[in-house]
Design an enzyme around this catalytic site. Structure first.
Site, PDB file in Angstrom:
ATOM      1  N   GLU A   1      -1.863   0.150  -5.410  1.00 19.99           N
ATOM      2  CA  GLU A   1      -2.260  -0.814  -4.374  1.00 19.99           C
ATOM      3  C   GLU A   1      -3.655  -0.558  -3.793  1.00 19.99           C
ATOM      4  OE1 GLU A   1       0.928  -0.905  -1.510  1.00 19.99           O
ATOM      5  OE2 GLU A   1       2.183  -2.143  -2.825  1.00 19.99           O
TER       6      GLU A   1
ATOM      7  N   GLU B   1       6.086  -4.157  -8.848  1.00 22.85           N
ATOM      8  CA  GLU B   1       6.935  -3.893  -7.682  1.00 22.85           C
ATOM      9  C   GLU B   1       7.420  -5.219  -7.127  1.00 22.85           C
ATOM     10  OE1 GLU B   1       5.662  -1.461  -4.419  1.00 22.85           O
ATOM     11  OE2 GLU B   1       4.480  -0.104  -5.685  1.00 22.85           O
TER      12      GLU B   1
END
Length: 433
Positions: free
Chosen positions: A215, A335
């Site tokens: 991320e 995810e």
């Protein structure tokens, strides 16, 4: 006991060895083939599809970020094997987990260039166990967040040694000293020889791919130039050491300045001001596939469940379109999760949430589009409350979720024809719709 004399025993022994040799030459492929039936091959990319041995691979998998941490100690190591075994029984093909822990408790990298062999052996164990269970690993290399050290730890190291340019976390991306720290870590990791298998990580097909960073955000440069420069440099460096494995960035999937027409697909305006840029970052020449996350609970403040579901479909289809038309690469949703802390949460919502996501991937796979699969966040086993968050699931304690996971494995397997070749798939999918 006296040694035997004369030629008495020799003829029977020669006869026995001749018989063994005949059996081996006649049936050796069948006999010893049992040992190699589960051998994994490297995953490659053909356009917008993952391929293994020339056949398409669509991923149905999960996240268990905690594997290495739990493999360090004898009392918790069994959890890694238990989770991998459970995943394999559901037909799951890939698990995403951390291959980093920088500073702090059970650190893999204690300080720049100093590694704990005990923790490295834990990672060796994780990879060896994954191979045993026929599960591939997507290994993430550093965290944008502070958990397990992340870029904050690298910045602190540079600051403590008096070579840091800035105390800002974003200096991880532009500080030459920190770039050297990270490249050294990459070199040590990629060339690590597994103490259990004897295979260097860069030569091990058990590893599905490398994920550059979890991320990434660089809010000090919303143009995206700083992050893009770092991605280009680090991916080229990785490929110079390991050109066998696939490589992805680890993005959340937010659109940036390079995609002005797509900014309305972002959940809210803030998502375009993070210094990341999905299309531009994923289009880097050494990136093999795009990565996207799905967290409507974190990204919206006031939307109800039905609105979130509509967003999820729009979000996924937009990125699959990018994979098809702009990137011409697979898109893996690495995810996704639904929080159980929502004020209107009901367990049945999670079933619908998963089903919606799985259906988008299934339809994409049937049409041979770029939607390459999904990884649930996150799976645990019993007794891991300290590692749980509001997304964690013990799958065999939630029968409906387990059924959905198995059904998706079977659906994707049928598309590629792998169920015709794999005994496990035949047994698991024979009674599935």
């Amino acid at each position: 006991m006296a040694a035997p004399t004369g030629n008495g025993p020799v003829i029977p022994i020669l006869g026995f060895l001749t018989c063994v040799a005949f059996i081996y030459l006649s049936f050796g492929d069948l006999w010893f083939g049992l040992k190699t039936e589960g051998e994994l091959a490297f995953v490659k990319r053909n356009g917008t599809q993952f391929v293994v041995d020339g056949k398409a691979l669509y991923v149905n998998g999960w996240n268990s970020y905690w594997f290495m941490d739990h493999a360090v100690n004898d009392h918790s190591r069994h959890r890694v094997s238990a989770m991998l075994e459970a995943g394999a029984k559901m037909g799951l093909t890939v698990c995403r987990t951390w291959a980093f822990n920088d500073g702090g408790y059970n650190a893999l990298q204690i300080s720049p260039g100093r590694f704990d062999e005990r923790v490295f052996k834990a990672l060796d164990h994780v990879i060896a166990e994954a191979k045993t269970h026929g599960v591939r690993l997507l290994l993430s290399l550093v965290n944008n967040l502070q958990a397990y050290g992340g870029k904050t730890q690298y910045v602190n190291w540079a600051w403590q040694e008096g070579v840091g340019l800035s105390s800002s976390n974003d200096s991880f991306f532009f500080d030459p000293s920190i770039r050297r720290y990270f490249k050294n870590y990459l070199t040590v990791l990629l060339t690590r020889k597994n103490s259990l298998t004897g295979i260097e990580y860069r030569n091990d097909p058990t590893i599905f791919a490398w994920e550059l960073i979890n991320e990434p955000r660089c809010m000090s440069d919303v143009s995206g130039d700083t992050l893009q420069d770092w991605i280009n440099e680090m991916t080229a460096f990785i490929k110079s050491i390991d050109n066998k494995h696939l490589l992805t960035v680890g993005l959340e999937g937010f659109y940036g300045p390079s995609s002005p027409k797509k900014l309305t697909v972002n959940p809210e305006r803030w998502a375009s001001e993070l210094g990341s840029d999905f299309v531009r970052n994923s289009d880097s020449p050494n990136i093999d596939f795009a990565s996207v996350h799905i967290y409507p609970d974190h990204w919206f403040h006031d939307q109800g469940f039905e609105e979130k579901l509509k967003f999820v479909v729009k979000w996924m289809l937009s990125h699959i379109e990018d994979g098809d038309k702009e990137l011409k690469k697979p898109v893996l949703f690495t995810e996704f999760g639904l929080s159980n802390l929502n004020k209107d949460y009901d367990p049945s919502q999670r079933d619908r949430f998963y089903r919606t996501i799985f259906d988008v991937i299934y339809k994409s796979a049937k049409r041979k589009r770029s939607g390459a699969g999904t990884l649930v966040w996150q799976f645990l086993i019993e007794g891991m409350e300290g590692f749980n968050d509001d997304f964690g699931i013990v799958p065999w304690e939630q029968d409906s979720i387990q059924r959905l996971m198995i059904e998706q494995s079977c659906r994707l397997s049928r598309i590629t024809g792998r169920h015709l070749l794999d005994k496990k798939s035949i047994e698991m999918c024979s009674h599935r719709p």
